[in-house]
Design an enzyme around this catalytic site. Sequence first.
Site, short mmCIF file in Angstrom:
data_model
loop_
_atom_site.label_atom_id
_atom_site.label_comp_id
_atom_site.label_asym_id
_atom_site.label_seq_id
_atom_site.Cartn_x
_atom_site.Cartn_y
_atom_site.Cartn_z
N ASP A 1 2.85 -3.60 -10.53
CA ASP A 1 3.19 -4.88 -11.14
C ASP A 1 1.98 -5.78 -11.33
O ASP A 1 2.06 -6.81 -12.00
CB ASP A 1 4.24 -5.60 -10.28
CG ASP A 1 4.90 -6.77 -10.99
OD1 ASP A 1 5.08 -6.70 -12.22
OD2 ASP A 1 5.26 -7.75 -10.32
N GLN B 1 7.07 -2.38 -18.89
CA GLN B 1 7.57 -3.68 -18.45
C GLN B 1 7.66 -4.64 -19.61
O GLN B 1 6.78 -4.66 -20.47
CB GLN B 1 6.66 -4.27 -17.37
CG GLN B 1 7.16 -5.59 -16.78
CD GLN B 1 6.17 -6.18 -15.79
OE1 GLN B 1 5.25 -6.88 -16.19
NE2 GLN B 1 6.35 -5.88 -14.51
N SER C 1 8.13 -11.59 -14.94
CA SER C 1 8.62 -10.25 -15.24
C SER C 1 10.13 -10.31 -15.46
O SER C 1 10.85 -10.96 -14.71
CB SER C 1 8.31 -9.30 -14.08
OG SER C 1 6.93 -9.22 -13.85
#
Length: 296
Positions: free
Chosen positions: A211, A285, A235
């Site tokens: 991440d 993502q 996110s």
Amino acid sequence: MTDKPRPSPQQLADSLVSVLDVEQVEEDFFRGIATPGGRGRSFGGQVIAQALMAAIRTVPGDRTNHSLHGYFMRPGDATKPVLYQVERDRDGRSFATRRVVAVQNGQPILNLAASFQVEEEGLTHQDTMPDVPAPEELKSELELAAEFKGELPEMFLSWLSVPRPVEMRHVTPRPPFTRDAAPEQSYWFRVTGGIGEDANLHRAALAYASDFGLLGTSAYAHAKAFADPDMQFASLDHALWIHGPFRADDWLLYVMDSPWSGGARGFNRGRIFTRDGRLVANVAQEGLIRQITPRD
């Protein structure tokens, strides 16, 4: 008054292990500790990694995680623990699937689905790892920050000064070190110290580290950075596919690009290679990249 000594690389790695290794509090219920010394919003990678470890605790040992898909619903509080409830959706002959809900203050903050497979042989091919300098040839971000100190936002310098269990060395400069960047980046990363031989722990550490920096890639083409006061980043979802064994405490190359942004959202892709060129993971993502009016 003397400055508090920085923790050693191994102390930082040990702290990460304590964060990832969730505690069982009831059948199919697990608790992840708060971020040590944390404040503000939880790091999404930590919540993803703890949810994965909770799912792993309910799966037979002959099955390893090969994919996960998570949706962030609310920001977490880094100062508080998180409760994880696991649903055992299926245990087949080759595959097992789990669903995990992360709960904080009585509300879900993440939904995660994970799939596990018995190891099998099969047809094999992969992308070729880009030809990039070795991590030993690159400067750390702290070293780069010392060179660019007068040109970087105070928020970014403050963020860099916080000791972290994952070290990163960028192949090419990224915003805010430069404002002339394409929507792509590559960097080497590793956990700063040894984390043992448990392969599941290394998978959770990879989920944690996957991440870092990914969402910002979609803003680079617009000369924007995570620390810019006129930008809001968050996110929205995160997907990780794990293809083979690796060590998260050895250098891994993270290669990212962003093929699209629009509607205050950015889409990002990543590939993770070992030093010997094996492609061990793919990542995707989408996140919020919203322009805002800076606060006074």
